[in-house]
Design a protein around this motif. Sequence first.
Motif, PDB file in Angstrom:
ATOM      1  N   LYS A 282      12.122  -9.924   3.630  1.00  0.00           N
ATOM      2  CA  LYS A 282      11.800  -9.284   2.351  1.00  0.00           C
ATOM      3  C   LYS A 282      10.401  -9.689   1.897  1.00  0.00           C
ATOM      4  CE  LYS A 282      13.913  -8.565  -2.168  1.00  0.00           C
ATOM      5  NZ  LYS A 282      15.021  -8.950  -3.048  1.00  0.00           N
ATOM      6  N   LEU A 283      10.046 -10.944   2.095  1.00  0.00           N
ATOM      7  CA  LEU A 283       8.720 -11.444   1.733  1.00  0.00           C
ATOM      8  C   LEU A 283       7.643 -10.787   2.595  1.00  0.00           C
ATOM      9  CD1 LEU A 283       7.177 -13.492  -0.011  1.00  0.00           C
ATOM     10  CD2 LEU A 283       7.549 -15.177   1.778  1.00  0.00           C
ATOM     11  N   GLU A 284       7.922 -10.651   3.880  1.00  0.00           N
ATOM     12  CA  GLU A 284       6.959 -10.004   4.776  1.00  0.00           C
ATOM     13  C   GLU A 284       6.794  -8.526   4.421  1.00  0.00           C
ATOM     14  OE1 GLU A 284       5.903  -9.619   9.511  1.00  0.00           O
ATOM     15  OE2 GLU A 284       7.856 -10.407   8.908  1.00  0.00           O
ATOM     16  N   LYS A 285       7.870  -7.874   4.041  1.00  0.00           N
ATOM     17  CA  LYS A 285       7.803  -6.468   3.635  1.00  0.00           C
ATOM     18  C   LYS A 285       6.945  -6.318   2.376  1.00  0.00           C
ATOM     19  CE  LYS A 285      10.837  -2.572   2.608  1.00  0.00           C
ATOM     20  NZ  LYS A 285      12.216  -2.126   2.433  1.00  0.00           N
ATOM     21  N   ALA A 286       7.113  -7.247   1.434  1.00  0.00           N
ATOM     22  CA  ALA A 286       6.291  -7.211   0.212  1.00  0.00           C
ATOM     23  C   ALA A 286       4.821  -7.451   0.540  1.00  0.00           C
ATOM     24  CB  ALA A 286       6.791  -8.256  -0.780  1.00  0.00           C
ATOM     25  N   LEU A 287       4.549  -8.331   1.494  1.00  0.00           N
ATOM     26  CA  LEU A 287       3.160  -8.586   1.906  1.00  0.00           C
ATOM     27  C   LEU A 287       2.563  -7.351   2.560  1.00  0.00           C
ATOM     28  CD1 LEU A 287       0.872 -10.668   2.180  1.00  0.00           C
ATOM     29  CD2 LEU A 287       1.854 -11.328   4.370  1.00  0.00           C
ATOM     30  N   ASN A 288       3.347  -6.649   3.343  1.00  0.00           N
ATOM     31  CA  ASN A 288       2.862  -5.430   4.004  1.00  0.00           C
ATOM     32  C   ASN A 288       2.611  -4.298   3.006  1.00  0.00           C
ATOM     33  OD1 ASN A 288       2.991  -6.693   6.495  1.00  0.00           O
ATOM     34  ND2 ASN A 288       5.025  -5.891   6.958  1.00  0.00           N
ATOM     35  N   ALA A 289       3.271  -4.336   1.844  1.00  0.00           N
ATOM     36  CA  ALA A 289       3.099  -3.288   0.830  1.00  0.00           C
ATOM     37  C   ALA A 289       1.887  -3.536  -0.070  1.00  0.00           C
ATOM     38  CB  ALA A 289       4.349  -3.179  -0.023  1.00  0.00           C
ATOM     39  N   LEU A 290       1.357  -4.745  -0.063  1.00  0.00           N
ATOM     40  CA  LEU A 290       0.227  -5.063  -0.954  1.00  0.00           C
ATOM     41  C   LEU A 290      -1.016  -4.190  -0.734  1.00  0.00           C
ATOM     42  CD1 LEU A 290       0.348  -8.954  -1.316  1.00  0.00           C
ATOM     43  CD2 LEU A 290       0.739  -7.242  -3.075  1.00  0.00           C
ATOM     44  N   PRO A 291      -1.416  -3.877   0.510  1.00  0.00           N
ATOM     45  CA  PRO A 291      -2.622  -3.036   0.666  1.00  0.00           C
ATOM     46  C   PRO A 291      -2.508  -1.665   0.001  1.00  0.00           C
ATOM     47  CG  PRO A 291      -2.099  -4.103   2.736  1.00  0.00           C
ATOM     48  CD  PRO A 291      -0.954  -4.382   1.807  1.00  0.00           C
ATOM     49  N   ASP A 292      -1.329  -1.047   0.068  1.00  0.00           N
ATOM     50  CA  ASP A 292      -1.149   0.267  -0.579  1.00  0.00           C
ATOM     51  C   ASP A 292      -1.307   0.144  -2.090  1.00  0.00           C
ATOM     52  OD1 ASP A 292      -0.707   1.503   1.862  1.00  0.00           O
ATOM     53  OD2 ASP A 292       1.471   1.240   1.745  1.00  0.00           O
ATOM     54  N   ASP A 293      -0.725  -0.910  -2.655  1.00  0.00           N
ATOM     55  CA  ASP A 293      -0.847  -1.123  -4.104  1.00  0.00           C
ATOM     56  C   ASP A 293      -2.291  -1.436  -4.495  1.00  0.00           C
ATOM     57  OD1 ASP A 293       1.853  -0.670  -4.367  1.00  0.00           O
ATOM     58  OD2 ASP A 293       2.382  -2.796  -4.296  1.00  0.00           O
ATOM     59  N   LEU A 294      -2.980  -2.165  -3.631  1.00  0.00           N
ATOM     60  CA  LEU A 294      -4.389  -2.480  -3.878  1.00  0.00           C
ATOM     61  C   LEU A 294      -5.217  -1.202  -3.922  1.00  0.00           C
ATOM     62  CD1 LEU A 294      -6.838  -4.453  -3.998  1.00  0.00           C
ATOM     63  CD2 LEU A 294      -6.785  -4.471  -1.518  1.00  0.00           C
ATOM     64  N   MET A 295      -5.017  -0.332  -2.949  1.00  0.00           N
ATOM     65  CA  MET A 295      -5.799   0.902  -2.894  1.00  0.00           C
ATOM     66  C   MET A 295      -5.418   1.867  -4.008  1.00  0.00           C
ATOM     67  SD  MET A 295      -6.519   1.305   1.209  1.00  0.00           S
ATOM     68  CE  MET A 295      -5.759   2.817   1.335  1.00  0.00           C
ATOM     69  N   ALA A 296      -4.203   1.752  -4.523  1.00  0.00           N
ATOM     70  CA  ALA A 296      -3.801   2.600  -5.660  1.00  0.00           C
ATOM     71  C   ALA A 296      -4.378   2.078  -6.965  1.00  0.00           C
ATOM     72  CB  ALA A 296      -2.281   2.666  -5.745  1.00  0.00           C
ATOM     73  N   SER A 297      -4.524   0.774  -7.084  1.00  0.00           N
ATOM     74  CA  SER A 297      -5.004   0.180  -8.337  1.00  0.00           C
ATOM     75  C   SER A 297      -6.508   0.303  -8.525  1.00  0.00           C
ATOM     76  CB  SER A 297      -4.630  -1.308  -8.397  1.00  0.00           C
ATOM     77  OG  SER A 297      -3.259  -1.445  -8.599  1.00  0.00           O
ATOM     78  N   LEU A 298      -7.273   0.242  -7.460  1.00  0.00           N
ATOM     79  CA  LEU A 298      -8.737   0.252  -7.589  1.00  0.00           C
ATOM     80  C   LEU A 298      -9.283   1.478  -8.318  1.00  0.00           C
ATOM     81  CD1 LEU A 298      -9.929  -1.304  -4.222  1.00  0.00           C
ATOM     82  CD2 LEU A 298     -10.211  -2.250  -6.500  1.00  0.00           C
ATOM     83  N   PRO A 299      -8.917   2.704  -7.944  1.00  0.00           N
ATOM     84  CA  PRO A 299      -9.498   3.860  -8.642  1.00  0.00           C
ATOM     85  C   PRO A 299      -8.776   4.227  -9.944  1.00  0.00           C
ATOM     86  CG  PRO A 299      -8.178   4.632  -6.808  1.00  0.00           C
ATOM     87  CD  PRO A 299      -8.166   3.130  -6.761  1.00  0.00           C
ATOM     88  N   ALA A 300      -7.639   3.614 -10.236  1.00  0.00           N
ATOM     89  CA  ALA A 300      -6.857   3.977 -11.418  1.00  0.00           C
ATOM     90  C   ALA A 300      -7.591   3.578 -12.695  1.00  0.00           C
ATOM     91  CB  ALA A 300      -5.488   3.304 -11.367  1.00  0.00           C
TER      92      ALA A 300
END
Length: 185
Positions: free
Chosen positions: A74-92
């Motif tokens: 579960k921790l590894e899955k959350a780590l793998n999801a961080l780049p998508d959230d990062l790219m969504a947050s930058l232009p928002a």
Amino acid sequence: MLFEREELTAKGRLLVLERLFEQAAARGGAAPEPGHVPVDTLHAYGEFETHVRYLLEAAACQENTLNRKARLKKLEKALNALPDDLMASLPAGPGENWLCFYRSLMKFLALMDEAEIGLDAEEYSTVIQKMIQLAASVSEASAVKVDAGSMFALMLIQAEAQRMRKPKRKPRRKKRKTAKQTKAA
């Protein structure tokens, strides 16, 4: 009357605070394009992820129960999801979901605590320090400027939203106690 004023409701106060936050947090320059991540942010993310992956590999080598293995996955899955959230947050922008990455990073830390990967104080401090550097880099590159003014406006929004959830109660009237009359003998 010509100058009658309407009373400001709780919802109206919240809308005013949100508008003021958007003004305070709007970055003067152009926001990054969707899918673009600045080099400094990539570097900060790489340092954070590399360190955490080493910690996860070390934890996987220890004696693991099925429950612990599930928490590590579960921790590894959350780590793998961080780049998508990062790219969504930058232009928002301020009116959009710009907190997505910061929330995911905080959730990741909570999952890391639940996984009990065996961090000592120095390792924990290093992970938090890398998270702070990453959050600062994201803040510097994102469309939302995080500074003292915008953070104060955000805290006001949070306080107003919390106050809306818990409306004031009317004070209860105290019941009068009647004195017991004793019969005279």
